[in-house]
Scaffold this motif. Structure first.
Motif, PDB file in Angstrom:
ATOM      1  N   HIS A  28       0.854  -1.193   0.000  1.00 10.96           N
ATOM      2  CA  HIS A  28       0.000   0.000   0.000  1.00 10.96           C
ATOM      3  C   HIS A  28       0.884   1.235   0.000  1.00 10.96           C
ATOM      4  O   HIS A  28       1.546   1.530   0.989  1.00 10.96           O
ATOM      5  N   ASP A  51      -7.781  10.192  -0.975  1.00  8.83           N
ATOM      6  CA  ASP A  51      -8.306   9.211  -0.023  1.00  8.83           C
ATOM      7  C   ASP A  51      -7.339   9.115   1.157  1.00  8.83           C
ATOM      8  O   ASP A  51      -6.302   8.460   1.082  1.00  8.83           O
ATOM      9  N   LYS A  53      -7.697   7.676   4.025  1.00  2.33           N
ATOM     10  CA  LYS A  53      -7.611   6.377   4.689  1.00  2.33           C
ATOM     11  C   LYS A  53      -6.703   5.421   3.924  1.00  2.33           C
ATOM     12  O   LYS A  53      -5.708   4.951   4.468  1.00  2.33           O
ATOM     13  N   SER A  54      -7.040   5.132   2.664  1.00  5.09           N
ATOM     14  CA  SER A  54      -6.243   4.133   1.943  1.00  5.09           C
ATOM     15  C   SER A  54      -4.859   4.659   1.569  1.00  5.09           C
ATOM     16  O   SER A  54      -3.910   3.886   1.501  1.00  5.09           O
ATOM     17  N   GLY A  55      -4.736   5.952   1.336  1.00  2.76           N
ATOM     18  CA  GLY A  55      -3.443   6.491   0.947  1.00  2.76           C
ATOM     19  C   GLY A  55      -2.566   6.941   2.094  1.00  2.76           C
ATOM     20  O   GLY A  55      -1.348   6.961   1.979  1.00  2.76           O
ATOM     21  N   VAL A  58      -3.638   3.623   5.953  1.00  2.00           N
ATOM     22  CA  VAL A  58      -3.375   2.197   5.733  1.00  2.00           C
ATOM     23  C   VAL A  58      -1.885   1.873   5.574  1.00  2.00           C
ATOM     24  O   VAL A  58      -1.404   0.925   6.205  1.00  2.00           O
ATOM     25  N   ASP A  62      -0.297  -0.686   8.321  1.00  2.00           N
ATOM     26  CA  ASP A  62       0.233  -1.972   7.873  1.00  2.00           C
ATOM     27  C   ASP A  62       1.699  -2.157   8.264  1.00  2.00           C
ATOM     28  O   ASP A  62       2.101  -3.241   8.689  1.00  2.00           O
ATOM     29  N   ASP A 126     -13.672   9.756   3.703  1.00  2.00           N
ATOM     30  CA  ASP A 126     -12.219   9.898   3.825  1.00  2.00           C
ATOM     31  C   ASP A 126     -11.600  10.660   2.667  1.00  2.00           C
ATOM     32  O   ASP A 126     -10.381  10.680   2.519  1.00  2.00           O
TER      33      ASP A 126
END
Length: 163
Positions: A28, A51, A53-55, A58, A62, A126
């Protein structure tokens, strides 16, 4: 859940498992562009928005999960995992600090964005428009994403995951 908990408890003694977790953690990527800009959604309802959250969240979470497991920590907050990983030597003090500071910045921006949406009567998400940030904050965010990507490169190099 008991099987997963037991697997994670034994993770420090399982180098292949830790390597797979590290590969997953590094998959990620923060949303940094070729010209060092922020990568935003190019299509759809979130077009031109980032984004968080994902960018942002996360990739850090992780890495912290992998590093925490490698340090023998199976359940803790992201910050606690990073501290434990630093103390165990899984990641350098500089990289741990970088990740903690980037995590704090992204989480604060995400929270501020969601509170502002609630105040406007909008369902929180997000996806942040970087143009809504003041120039200083936008630069901090870019630097945070670049720093996280740099930590990912350090980890990949240290674990010989570079292809």
């Amino acid at each position: 859940e008991p099987l997963i908990a037991e697997t994670f408890r034994l993770a420090p003694a399982r180098p292949r498992l830790l390597r797979l977790l590290a590969e997953f953690a590094l998959a990620h990527r923060p949303p940094t562009g070729f010209l060092r800009g922020l990568v935003v959604e190019s299509t759809g309802e979130h077009r031109n928005r980032l984004d968080l959250k994902s960018g942002g969240v996360v990739p850090i979470v992780d890495i912290a999960r992998w590093a925490g497991l490698a340090a023998g920590v199976t359940c803790a907050s992201t910050n606690a995992r990073l501290v434990a990983a630093e103390e165990a030597g899984t990641i350098t003090p500089f990289d741990a600090l970088t990740l903690r500071e980037a995590f704090e910045l992204v989480c604060q921006l995400r929270l501020d964005h969601q509170v502002a949406q609630l105040e406007r009567g909008v369902i929180p998400d997000d996806f942040l428009d970087p143009d809504e940030l003041n120039p200083l904050t936008r630069n901090y965010l870019k630097e945070a994403f670049r720093a996280v990507a740099s930590v990912q490169r350090h980890i990949a190099t240290d674990l010989a995951l570079v292809k």
